[in-house]
Write a protein that holds these residues in place. Structure first.
Motif, PDB file in Angstrom:
ATOM      1  N   ARG A   1      43.845  38.592  60.847  1.00  0.00           N
ATOM      2  CA  ARG A   1      44.182  37.164  60.956  1.00  0.00           C
ATOM      3  C   ARG A   1      45.288  36.934  61.987  1.00  0.00           C
ATOM      4  N   LEU A   2      46.347  37.733  61.930  1.00  0.00           N
ATOM      5  CA  LEU A   2      47.474  37.537  62.850  1.00  0.00           C
ATOM      6  C   LEU A   2      47.113  37.928  64.279  1.00  0.00           C
ATOM      7  N   LEU A   3      46.402  39.034  64.431  1.00  0.00           N
ATOM      8  CA  LEU A   3      45.986  39.443  65.776  1.00  0.00           C
ATOM      9  C   LEU A   3      45.014  38.434  66.370  1.00  0.00           C
ATOM     10  N   ARG A   4      44.101  37.931  65.558  1.00  0.00           N
ATOM     11  CA  ARG A   4      43.148  36.934  66.050  1.00  0.00           C
ATOM     12  C   ARG A   4      43.888  35.659  66.469  1.00  0.00           C
ATOM     13  N   LYS A   5      44.856  35.237  65.670  1.00  0.00           N
ATOM     14  CA  LYS A   5      45.615  34.034  66.003  1.00  0.00           C
ATOM     15  C   LYS A   5      46.322  34.196  67.346  1.00  0.00           C
ATOM     16  N   ALA A   6      46.927  35.356  67.578  1.00  0.00           N
ATOM     17  CA  ALA A   6      47.593  35.605  68.861  1.00  0.00           C
ATOM     18  C   ALA A   6      46.574  35.695  69.995  1.00  0.00           C
ATOM     19  N   ALA A   7      45.474  36.388  69.772  1.00  0.00           N
ATOM     20  CA  ALA A   7      44.467  36.575  70.820  1.00  0.00           C
ATOM     21  C   ALA A   7      43.813  35.262  71.230  1.00  0.00           C
ATOM     22  N   GLU A   8      43.648  34.353  70.286  1.00  0.00           N
ATOM     23  CA  GLU A   8      42.967  33.090  70.583  1.00  0.00           C
ATOM     24  C   GLU A   8      43.892  32.038  71.190  1.00  0.00           C
ATOM     25  N   ALA A   9      45.196  32.256  71.119  1.00  0.00           N
ATOM     26  CA  ALA A   9      46.144  31.294  71.695  1.00  0.00           C
ATOM     27  C   ALA A   9      46.076  31.358  73.218  1.00  0.00           C
TER      28      ALA A   9
END
Length: 83
Positions: free
Chosen positions: A8-16
């Motif tokens: 969840r956290l990595l995806r949030k950073a990657a999608e920003a």
């Protein structure tokens, strides 16, 4: 499960757009639970901590991390895709 938090956290950073994730310290000076998870991801090289930039108006009550290539590879692995 820790893997779900990592993903969840990595995806949030990657999608920003700027590949960053920022969290705010609570008024009582404690951090939300994600702070320790982000620090753990940083210790493994998946994220790198950034200093707040004065022109962005951040104060000491924010913490920002940027996803690294290692983090992108970990996200692909956690998501079941080839790195």
């Amino acid at each position: 499960m820790l893997v779900n938090h990592e993903r969840r956290l990595l995806r949030k950073a990657a999608e920003a757009a700027d590949r960053q994730i920022t969290i705010k310290q609570r008024p009582d000076r404690t951090w939300p639970g994600d702070h320790s998870r982000l620090v753990a991801l940083e210790s493994r090289g998946a994220l790198r901590s950034l200093r707040p930039l004065p022109d962005r108006g951040f104060s000491d009550t924010f913490a920002t991390w940027q996803i690294t290539e290692r983090g992108l590879s970990a996200l692909a692995r956690l998501s079941g895709r080839d790195a």
